[in-house]
Design a protein around this motif. Structure first.
Motif, PDB file in Angstrom:
ATOM      1  N   ARG A 179      54.190  34.650  -6.492  1.00  0.00           N
ATOM      2  CA  ARG A 179      53.610  33.121  -6.576  1.00  0.00           C
ATOM      3  C   ARG A 179      54.410  31.907  -8.064  1.00  0.00           C
ATOM      4  NH1 ARG A 179      47.210  34.034  -8.522  1.00  0.00           N
ATOM      5  NH2 ARG A 179      47.830  34.066 -10.754  1.00  0.00           N
ATOM      6  N   ALA A 222      53.758  28.343  -9.367  1.00  0.00           N
ATOM      7  CA  ALA A 222      52.732  27.379  -9.317  1.00  0.00           C
ATOM      8  C   ALA A 222      54.042  26.300 -10.354  1.00  0.00           C
ATOM      9  CB  ALA A 222      51.793  27.256 -10.038  1.00  0.00           C
ATOM     10  N   GLU A 242      43.073  28.544 -10.154  1.00  0.00           N
ATOM     11  CA  GLU A 242      44.860  28.817 -11.130  1.00  0.00           C
ATOM     12  C   GLU A 242      44.978  29.824 -10.232  1.00  0.00           C
ATOM     13  OE1 GLU A 242      41.392  28.732 -12.167  1.00  0.00           O
ATOM     14  OE2 GLU A 242      40.937  31.332 -13.404  1.00  0.00           O
ATOM     15  N   THR A 244      46.023  28.671  -7.128  1.00  0.00           N
ATOM     16  CA  THR A 244      46.862  27.324  -6.272  1.00  0.00           C
ATOM     17  C   THR A 244      48.579  27.887  -6.860  1.00  0.00           C
ATOM     18  OG1 THR A 244      45.283  26.034  -6.159  1.00  0.00           O
ATOM     19  CG2 THR A 244      47.788  25.231  -6.464  1.00  0.00           C
ATOM     20  N   ALA A 245      49.287  27.664  -5.489  1.00  0.00           N
ATOM     21  CA  ALA A 245      50.365  27.887  -5.691  1.00  0.00           C
ATOM     22  C   ALA A 245      51.238  28.428  -4.418  1.00  0.00           C
ATOM     23  CB  ALA A 245      50.580  29.598  -6.591  1.00  0.00           C
ATOM     24  N   THR A 293      46.268  26.347  -1.808  1.00  0.00           N
ATOM     25  CA  THR A 293      45.477  25.881  -2.575  1.00  0.00           C
ATOM     26  C   THR A 293      44.255  25.804  -2.941  1.00  0.00           C
ATOM     27  OG1 THR A 293      47.125  23.980  -1.868  1.00  0.00           O
ATOM     28  CG2 THR A 293      45.231  23.140  -3.597  1.00  0.00           C
TER      29      THR A 293
END
Length: 123
Positions: free
Chosen positions: A38, A40, A89, A91-92, A120
Motif C-alpha cells: 500500500r 499513502a 491510517e 487509508t492508501a 479510504t
C-alpha cells in the motif's frame, strides 16, 4: 509474467471490513509468491501481506498483523486481502504484486504489479 487487476476498494468507516481481490491472468499463477502493498500520499510503498506459492505460509507487516488476512485461490487464480478493524491510517492505494521467487517485503523484488485500488477509512 502475470497480469494483475485489483478490485474491492472503497470508502468505509473506522472499524469496518473490506475484502480486496486481485485477479491474475497469464501462466503459472502457482509459481508466483504474491504480495499486497500500500502507498499513502507522501509516503513510500510499504509491504502489507504476502503468501507463498500454494498458500501455506503467510507474512504480514507489523501494522496489520491480527487485522488483515491474505489468502489465494489457485483454481480461480485470485489473491484476496480481508481487512478487518480498519483504521484511518489504513487509508492508501493498495497494490497487488507478483514475485517469481520467494517471500520478500522489498518492492523491487516484485516483477508484476496491478494498477491499484483506493481504500479510504473515515474516522
Amino acid at each position: 509474467q502475470v497480469q494483475l487487476v485489483e478490485s474491492g476498494g472503497g470508502l468505509v468507516q473506522a472499524g469496518d471490513s473490506l475484502r480486496l481481490s486481485c485477479a491474475a491472468t497469464g501462466r503459472s499463477f502457482d509459481t508466483y509468491f504474491m504480495g499486497w502493498f500500500r502507498q499513502a500520499p507522501g509516503k513510500e510503498r510499504e509491504f502489507v501481506a504476502g503468501i507463498s506459492l500454494l498458500g501455506g505460509i503467510t507474512y504480514y507487516g507489523d501494522s496489520v498483523k491480527g487485522r488483515f488476512t491474505i489468502s489465494r485461490d489457485i483454481a480461480k487464480t485470485t489473491v484476496y486481502l480481508l481487512m478487518n478493524s480498519l483504521k484511518p491510517e489504513d487509508t492508501a492505494v493498495y497494490y497487488c504484486a507478483a514475485n517469481r521467487g520467494r517471500h520478500s517485503q522489498v518492492v523491487s523484488a516484485y516483477d508484476s504489479w496491478g494498477q491499484g485500488t483506493q481504500v479510504t477509512v473515515s474516522s
